[in-house]
Design a protein around this motif. Structure first.
Motif, PDB file in Angstrom:
ATOM      1  N   SER A 137      43.019  32.345  35.382  1.00  0.00           N
ATOM      2  CA  SER A 137      41.549  32.329  35.389  1.00  0.00           C
ATOM      3  C   SER A 137      41.021  30.938  35.085  1.00  0.00           C
ATOM      4  CB  SER A 137      41.007  33.337  34.376  1.00  0.00           C
ATOM      5  OG  SER A 137      41.424  34.646  34.689  1.00  0.00           O
ATOM      6  N   ASP A 138      41.620  30.267  34.107  1.00  0.00           N
ATOM      7  CA  ASP A 138      41.197  28.904  33.766  1.00  0.00           C
ATOM      8  C   ASP A 138      41.438  27.947  34.931  1.00  0.00           C
ATOM      9  OD1 ASP A 138      40.512  29.886  31.296  1.00  0.00           O
ATOM     10  OD2 ASP A 138      42.329  29.165  30.294  1.00  0.00           O
ATOM     11  N   ASN A 139      42.588  28.072  35.580  1.00  0.00           N
ATOM     12  CA  ASN A 139      42.882  27.208  36.727  1.00  0.00           C
ATOM     13  C   ASN A 139      41.917  27.469  37.883  1.00  0.00           C
ATOM     14  OD1 ASN A 139      45.038  26.041  35.389  1.00  0.00           O
ATOM     15  ND2 ASN A 139      46.546  27.457  36.232  1.00  0.00           N
ATOM     16  N   ALA A 140      41.567  28.735  38.085  1.00  0.00           N
ATOM     17  CA  ALA A 140      40.605  29.068  39.140  1.00  0.00           C
ATOM     18  C   ALA A 140      39.251  28.441  38.838  1.00  0.00           C
ATOM     19  CB  ALA A 140      40.474  30.585  39.272  1.00  0.00           C
ATOM     20  N   GLY A 141      38.850  28.454  37.562  1.00  0.00           N
ATOM     21  CA  GLY A 141      37.590  27.796  37.187  1.00  0.00           C
ATOM     22  C   GLY A 141      37.614  26.311  37.473  1.00  0.00           C
ATOM     23  N   ARG A 165      34.129  30.931  47.480  1.00  0.00           N
ATOM     24  CA  ARG A 165      33.990  32.386  47.326  1.00  0.00           C
ATOM     25  C   ARG A 165      35.361  33.052  47.168  1.00  0.00           C
ATOM     26  NH1 ARG A 165      29.772  31.850  51.229  1.00  0.00           N
ATOM     27  NH2 ARG A 165      31.248  32.382  52.893  1.00  0.00           N
ATOM     28  N   SER A 166      36.347  32.551  47.907  1.00  0.00           N
ATOM     29  CA  SER A 166      37.693  33.113  47.804  1.00  0.00           C
ATOM     30  C   SER A 166      38.273  32.917  46.407  1.00  0.00           C
ATOM     31  CB  SER A 166      38.603  32.470  48.846  1.00  0.00           C
ATOM     32  OG  SER A 166      39.934  32.918  48.709  1.00  0.00           O
ATOM     33  N   VAL A 167      38.113  31.701  45.866  1.00  0.00           N
ATOM     34  CA  VAL A 167      38.638  31.428  44.530  1.00  0.00           C
ATOM     35  C   VAL A 167      37.863  32.206  43.473  1.00  0.00           C
ATOM     36  CG1 VAL A 167      39.090  29.621  42.822  1.00  0.00           C
ATOM     37  CG2 VAL A 167      39.440  29.141  45.240  1.00  0.00           C
ATOM     38  N   GLN A 168      36.565  32.381  43.668  1.00  0.00           N
ATOM     39  CA  GLN A 168      35.769  33.181  42.731  1.00  0.00           C
ATOM     40  C   GLN A 168      36.241  34.631  42.704  1.00  0.00           C
ATOM     41  OE1 GLN A 168      31.807  32.417  44.213  1.00  0.00           O
ATOM     42  NE2 GLN A 168      31.418  30.793  42.701  1.00  0.00           N
ATOM     43  N   ASN A 169      36.539  35.182  43.868  1.00  0.00           N
ATOM     44  CA  ASN A 169      37.059  36.558  43.921  1.00  0.00           C
ATOM     45  C   ASN A 169      38.411  36.663  43.227  1.00  0.00           C
ATOM     46  OD1 ASN A 169      34.835  37.435  45.361  1.00  0.00           O
ATOM     47  ND2 ASN A 169      35.788  37.045  47.356  1.00  0.00           N
ATOM     48  N   LYS A 226      37.899  36.727  39.497  1.00  0.00           N
ATOM     49  CA  LYS A 226      37.452  38.048  39.028  1.00  0.00           C
ATOM     50  C   LYS A 226      38.644  38.973  38.822  1.00  0.00           C
ATOM     51  CE  LYS A 226      32.898  37.918  41.251  1.00  0.00           C
ATOM     52  NZ  LYS A 226      32.048  38.536  42.309  1.00  0.00           N
ATOM     53  N   ILE A 227      39.611  38.921  39.761  1.00  0.00           N
ATOM     54  CA  ILE A 227      40.795  39.782  39.658  1.00  0.00           C
ATOM     55  C   ILE A 227      41.647  39.388  38.456  1.00  0.00           C
ATOM     56  CG2 ILE A 227      42.933  40.464  40.816  1.00  0.00           C
ATOM     57  CD1 ILE A 227      41.463  40.085  43.476  1.00  0.00           C
ATOM     58  N   THR A 228      41.909  38.093  38.317  1.00  0.00           N
ATOM     59  CA  THR A 228      42.768  37.644  37.206  1.00  0.00           C
ATOM     60  C   THR A 228      42.099  37.899  35.859  1.00  0.00           C
ATOM     61  OG1 THR A 228      41.885  35.392  37.432  1.00  0.00           O
ATOM     62  CG2 THR A 228      43.925  35.903  38.622  1.00  0.00           C
ATOM     63  N   LYS A 229      40.766  37.767  35.804  1.00  0.00           N
ATOM     64  CA  LYS A 229      40.052  38.038  34.553  1.00  0.00           C
ATOM     65  C   LYS A 229      40.152  39.515  34.195  1.00  0.00           C
ATOM     66  CE  LYS A 229      37.507  36.565  31.145  1.00  0.00           C
ATOM     67  NZ  LYS A 229      38.041  35.583  30.175  1.00  0.00           N
ATOM     68  N   ALA A 230      40.022  40.387  35.196  1.00  0.00           N
ATOM     69  CA  ALA A 230      40.160  41.823  34.938  1.00  0.00           C
ATOM     70  C   ALA A 230      41.568  42.171  34.489  1.00  0.00           C
ATOM     71  CB  ALA A 230      39.795  42.607  36.199  1.00  0.00           C
ATOM     72  N   MET A 231      42.582  41.562  35.133  1.00  0.00           N
ATOM     73  CA  MET A 231      43.967  41.823  34.749  1.00  0.00           C
ATOM     74  C   MET A 231      44.250  41.310  33.345  1.00  0.00           C
ATOM     75  SD  MET A 231      46.078  41.082  38.268  1.00  0.00           S
ATOM     76  CE  MET A 231      47.603  41.597  37.508  1.00  0.00           C
ATOM     77  N   GLU A 232      43.632  40.196  32.978  1.00  0.00           N
ATOM     78  CA  GLU A 232      43.792  39.669  31.613  1.00  0.00           C
ATOM     79  C   GLU A 232      43.258  40.651  30.579  1.00  0.00           C
ATOM     80  OE1 GLU A 232      41.827  36.179  28.805  1.00  0.00           O
ATOM     81  OE2 GLU A 232      41.653  36.056  30.989  1.00  0.00           O
TER      82      GLU A 232
END
Length: 287
Positions: free
Chosen positions: A251-255, A12-16, A19-25
């Motif tokens: 975002s890719d690394n988080a995935g 859940r932490s990595v998913q959150n 979400k932040i990095t995707k929005a910043m992208e």
């Protein structure tokens, strides 16, 4: 091995975070398009005034502007470093600051001293930690360069050159090549060199009104200001491009991390189920 609860919390932490990095992208991609448009819009004016300055530098008027006269010896150098106010843009600031630091060490070994003008929080903080003599700085430039914010710090450096406090003024910034590539560069701002101005087509001179000194003072001052403004525009376009690429990579690394943690979670859950079944079967057999 961590339990299922800890793994779920980590997922859940990595998913959150993703979400932040995707929005910043996405925000950086939007800002990048606008920054590139501003940068390209400023280029025609810069090219035109560069052509005018080239003609003035190769002409033979009765007045020779100090910006065009090279000093015999160089004892003190004025340095303008343009960086970003915010981080999370990859190695953008690191590359330009590394270049500036290498040149400063080289000049220091030659017995030359330097004063620093810093644009952006990252460059200001770095130069303060290095113990540099900062004579002017500008922070909080935002997403769009404004000449009224830049002009004060620029004037400090130009006045220093006119008053012989500096023998050269050097400019460090990140040049925008394309979305995937930005290059840290160093340019000589003063004295204006013939290579930077370019060679005019044909040999001719202007008719000055009211006089050559008044016209040249204004034209060359505007030319130097335009160079710094264009460098700031290039740096901002590079910042948004680098941030978009960095956030996409994050975002890719988080995935990838989520996939690995999900696999571990499934294996842990399966092991727990298998253990419970073994205990049930073992208990039934004992009865």
């Amino acid at each position: 091995m961590p339990g299922s609860k800890e793994i779920r919390t980590k997922i859940r932490s990595v998913q959150n975070t993703r979400k932040i990095t995707k929005a910043m992208e996405m925000v950086a991609a939007s800002k990048m398009k606008k920054a590139q448009e501003r940068m390209r819009a400023a280029r025609p004016y810069g090219e035109k005034i560069r052509n005018v300055a080239a003609h003035l530098s190769h002409a033979n008027p009765e007045y020779r502007h100090p910006f065009l006269v090279a000093r015999d010896t160089v004892q003190r150098i004025g340095i303008i470093v343009i960086t970003t106010d915010k981080g999370l843009c990859g190695g953008l600031n690191t590359n330009v600051l590394r270049l500036a630091l290498a040149k400063m060490k080289e000049w220091e070994a030659q017995g030359e001293q330097f004063d620093i003008c810093a644009f952006g929080n990252k460059g200001l903080g770095f130069m303060q930690r290095m113990g540099g003599n900062i004579v002017s700085h500008v922070v909080g430039l935002g997403d769009k360069p404004h000449m009224d914010k830049l002009i004060g710090a620029i004037k400090v450096m130009l006045d220093g050159y006119m008053q012989d406090r500096f023998d050269r003024v050097m400019l460090f910034y990140t040049k925008f090549i394309n979305t995937m590539k930005q290059e840290a560069v160093m340019e000589q701002l003063l004295p204006l060199s013939g290579e930077a101005l370019g060679v005019p087509v044909g040999a001719w001179d202007y008719i000055y009104e009211p006089e050559a000194k008044t016209v040249l003072d204004q034209i060359l001052m505007r030319y130097v200001e335009t160079l710094v403004y264009q460098a700031a525009s290039e740096n901002m376009a590079s910042e948004q491009s680098a941030r978009m690429v960095a956030m996409k990579a994050a975002s890719d690394n988080a995935g990838n991390v989520i996939d690995e943690l999900t696999l571990i979670y499934n294996k842990t859950r399966q092991a727990s189920i298998t253990k419970e079944l073994s205990e049930i079967v073992g208990g039934a057999a004992a009865v």
